[in-house]
Design a protein around this motif. Structure first.
Motif, PDB file in Angstrom:
ATOM      1  N   GLU A   1      26.315  63.213 -14.136  1.00  9.70           N
ATOM      2  CA  GLU A   1      25.200  63.263 -15.098  1.00  9.70           C
ATOM      3  C   GLU A   1      24.315  64.503 -14.877  1.00  9.70           C
ATOM      4  N   ALA A   2      24.291  65.003 -13.644  1.00  5.16           N
ATOM      5  CA  ALA A   2      23.428  66.133 -13.306  1.00  5.16           C
ATOM      6  C   ALA A   2      24.038  67.488 -13.670  1.00  5.16           C
ATOM      7  N   VAL A   3      25.343  67.542 -13.899  1.00  3.81           N
ATOM      8  CA  VAL A   3      26.028  68.825 -14.104  1.00  3.81           C
ATOM      9  C   VAL A   3      25.432  69.656 -15.245  1.00  3.81           C
ATOM     10  N   PRO A   4      25.222  69.115 -16.445  1.00 10.31           N
ATOM     11  CA  PRO A   4      24.656  69.953 -17.514  1.00 10.31           C
ATOM     12  C   PRO A   4      23.288  70.548 -17.152  1.00 10.31           C
ATOM     13  N   SER A   5      22.454  69.766 -16.489  1.00  9.43           N
ATOM     14  CA  SER A   5      21.131  70.271 -16.086  1.00  9.43           C
ATOM     15  C   SER A   5      21.259  71.363 -15.030  1.00  9.43           C
ATOM     16  N   LEU A   6      22.192  71.175 -14.098  1.00  8.72           N
ATOM     17  CA  LEU A   6      22.400  72.184 -13.061  1.00  8.72           C
ATOM     18  C   LEU A   6      22.938  73.488 -13.658  1.00  8.72           C
ATOM     19  N   ILE A   7      23.882  73.363 -14.580  1.00 13.71           N
ATOM     20  CA  ILE A   7      24.431  74.554 -15.227  1.00 13.71           C
ATOM     21  C   ILE A   7      23.330  75.297 -15.980  1.00 13.71           C
ATOM     22  N   ASP A   8      22.516  74.568 -16.712  1.00 11.84           N
ATOM     23  CA  ASP A   8      21.425  75.190 -17.451  1.00 11.84           C
ATOM     24  C   ASP A   8      20.474  75.921 -16.503  1.00 11.84           C
ATOM     25  N   LEU A   9      20.165  75.289 -15.388  1.00 10.29           N
ATOM     26  CA  LEU A   9      19.272  75.904 -14.409  1.00 10.29           C
ATOM     27  C   LEU A   9      19.911  77.147 -13.790  1.00 10.29           C
ATOM     28  N   GLY A  10      21.202  77.061 -13.500  1.00  6.13           N
ATOM     29  CA  GLY A  10      21.910  78.205 -12.921  1.00  6.13           C
ATOM     30  C   GLY A  10      21.902  79.417 -13.835  1.00  6.13           C
ATOM     31  N   TRP A  11      21.914  79.185 -15.124  1.00  6.12           N
ATOM     32  CA  TRP A  11      21.909  80.281 -16.093  1.00  6.12           C
ATOM     33  C   TRP A  11      20.504  80.780 -16.404  1.00  6.12           C
ATOM     34  N   ASN A  12      19.529  79.854 -16.403  1.00  8.17           N
ATOM     35  CA  ASN A  12      18.237  80.191 -17.005  1.00  8.17           C
ATOM     36  C   ASN A  12      17.016  80.182 -16.093  1.00  8.17           C
ATOM     37  N   ASP A  13      17.097  79.673 -14.881  1.00  9.44           N
ATOM     38  CA  ASP A  13      15.883  79.582 -14.077  1.00  9.44           C
ATOM     39  C   ASP A  13      15.363  80.977 -13.740  1.00  9.44           C
ATOM     40  N   ARG A  14      14.047  81.103 -13.739  1.00  8.56           N
ATOM     41  CA  ARG A  14      13.435  82.402 -13.476  1.00  8.56           C
ATOM     42  C   ARG A  14      13.495  82.779 -11.989  1.00  8.56           C
ATOM     43  N   SER A  15      13.721  81.799 -11.123  1.00  6.28           N
ATOM     44  CA  SER A  15      13.733  82.042  -9.681  1.00  6.28           C
ATOM     45  C   SER A  15      15.154  82.300  -9.182  1.00  6.28           C
ATOM     46  N   GLN A  16      15.332  83.421  -8.490  1.00  8.09           N
ATOM     47  CA  GLN A  16      16.657  83.697  -7.934  1.00  8.09           C
ATOM     48  C   GLN A  16      17.016  82.679  -6.851  1.00  8.09           C
ATOM     49  N   GLU A  17      16.014  82.160  -6.131  1.00  9.85           N
ATOM     50  CA  GLU A  17      16.277  81.148  -5.104  1.00  9.85           C
ATOM     51  C   GLU A  17      16.862  79.882  -5.745  1.00  9.85           C
ATOM     52  N   VAL A  18      16.268  79.450  -6.829  1.00  8.58           N
ATOM     53  CA  VAL A  18      16.756  78.244  -7.514  1.00  8.58           C
ATOM     54  C   VAL A  18      18.172  78.476  -8.042  1.00  8.58           C
ATOM     55  N   ARG A  19      18.412  79.647  -8.630  1.00  9.72           N
ATOM     56  CA  ARG A  19      19.758  79.949  -9.133  1.00  9.72           C
ATOM     57  C   ARG A  19      20.771  79.990  -7.989  1.00  9.72           C
ATOM     58  N   PHE A  20      20.363  80.553  -6.851  1.00  5.32           N
ATOM     59  CA  PHE A  20      21.222  80.608  -5.665  1.00  5.32           C
ATOM     60  C   PHE A  20      21.612  79.193  -5.219  1.00  5.32           C
ATOM     61  N   PHE A  21      20.613  78.316  -5.056  1.00  3.81           N
ATOM     62  CA  PHE A  21      20.894  76.948  -4.612  1.00  3.81           C
ATOM     63  C   PHE A  21      21.647  76.152  -5.677  1.00  3.81           C
ATOM     64  N   THR A  22      21.446  76.503  -6.932  1.00  5.82           N
ATOM     65  CA  THR A  22      22.209  75.847  -7.991  1.00  5.82           C
ATOM     66  C   THR A  22      23.691  76.176  -7.864  1.00  5.82           C
ATOM     67  N   CYS A  23      24.000  77.402  -7.505  1.00  2.80           N
ATOM     68  CA  CYS A  23      25.408  77.773  -7.294  1.00  2.80           C
ATOM     69  C   CYS A  23      26.008  76.975  -6.141  1.00  2.80           C
ATOM     70  N   ILE A  24      25.220  76.753  -5.103  1.00  2.00           N
ATOM     71  CA  ILE A  24      25.697  75.919  -3.990  1.00  2.00           C
ATOM     72  C   ILE A  24      25.924  74.493  -4.477  1.00  2.00           C
ATOM     73  N   ALA A  25      24.942  73.941  -5.195  1.00  2.00           N
ATOM     74  CA  ALA A  25      25.055  72.556  -5.681  1.00  2.00           C
ATOM     75  C   ALA A  25      26.268  72.388  -6.582  1.00  2.00           C
ATOM     76  N   LEU A  26      26.511  73.344  -7.453  1.00  2.00           N
ATOM     77  CA  LEU A  26      27.680  73.242  -8.342  1.00  2.00           C
ATOM     78  C   LEU A  26      28.980  73.250  -7.544  1.00  2.00           C
ATOM     79  N   GLY A  27      28.953  73.828  -6.356  1.00  2.00           N
ATOM     80  CA  GLY A  27      30.132  73.819  -5.489  1.00  2.00           C
ATOM     81  C   GLY A  27      30.539  72.430  -5.025  1.00  2.00           C
ATOM     82  N   TRP A  28      29.636  71.460  -5.117  1.00  2.10           N
ATOM     83  CA  TRP A  28      29.962  70.090  -4.745  1.00  2.10           C
ATOM     84  C   TRP A  28      30.679  69.354  -5.876  1.00  2.10           C
ATOM     85  N   PHE A  29      30.653  69.930  -7.045  1.00  4.19           N
ATOM     86  CA  PHE A  29      31.302  69.311  -8.198  1.00  4.19           C
ATOM     87  C   PHE A  29      32.621  70.027  -8.465  1.00  4.19           C
TER      88      PHE A  29
END
Length: 159
Positions: free
Chosen positions: A82-110
């Motif tokens: 259920e979290a995947v679409p929100s994570l993908i959106d954040l990975g593409w659009n968040d203004r913070s490079q830190e958040v995008r970085f951790f989003t890439c890690i989180a997506l690695g669990w899926f």
């Protein structure tokens, strides 16, 4: 000694907060705790219960970068699709490079084609090299049986 007592007291308070957090996954109180960030980011990252997913997804809209990063990591560790679409959106659009970085890690669990496409897109298009590199690393380890271990080490190094 006073210093030892203070450390033990802080540890006790932290454990009490985590216990409260675990008991109130989908409640108004959890949202208030997250909003006020009364817990350290590392405490939020340790949430592993699927009942917390909707609240953690809401936390992705927080103006606080640290809270968004912690919520991203918790969602990755929970691995609720259920979290995947929100994570993908954040990975593409968040203004913070830190958040995008951790989003890439989180997506690695899926896994899944949608996740792979998102990581490929980020690896090719993000403006920050560190984020692009992490997206590529997450892509490279998706088929690795030790990926959980690898992702945990990346998080530890980054903190």
């Amino acid at each position: 000694c006073l210093q030892c007592f203070c450390r033990q007291w802080l540890s006790f308070i932290r454990m009490k907060r985590i216990k409260i957090l675990k008991e109130k996954y989908d409640s108004k109180e959890l949202k208030e705790i997250l909003d006020e960030q009364r817990l350290r980011s590392t405490d939020i990252e340790e949430i592993r219960d699927k009942r917390a997913v909707s609240t953690l997804i809401k936390a992705l809209d927080s103006p606080k970068r640290e809270l968004r990063s912690a919520a991203v990591i918790a969602l990755g560790k929970i691995r609720e699709e259920e979290a995947v679409p929100s994570l993908i959106d954040l990975g593409w659009n968040d203004r913070s490079q830190e958040v995008r970085f951790f989003t890439c890690i989180a997506l690695g669990w899926f896994d899944g084609e949608e996740v792979r496409k998102a990581l490929r897109f980020i690896a090719e298009n993000d403006e920050i090299k560190l984020v692009r590199n992490q997206a590529q690393r997450s892509l490279n380890i998706l088929d690795n049986e030790k990926r959980e271990e690898i992702l945990e080490k990346i998080i530890e190094k980054r903190r």
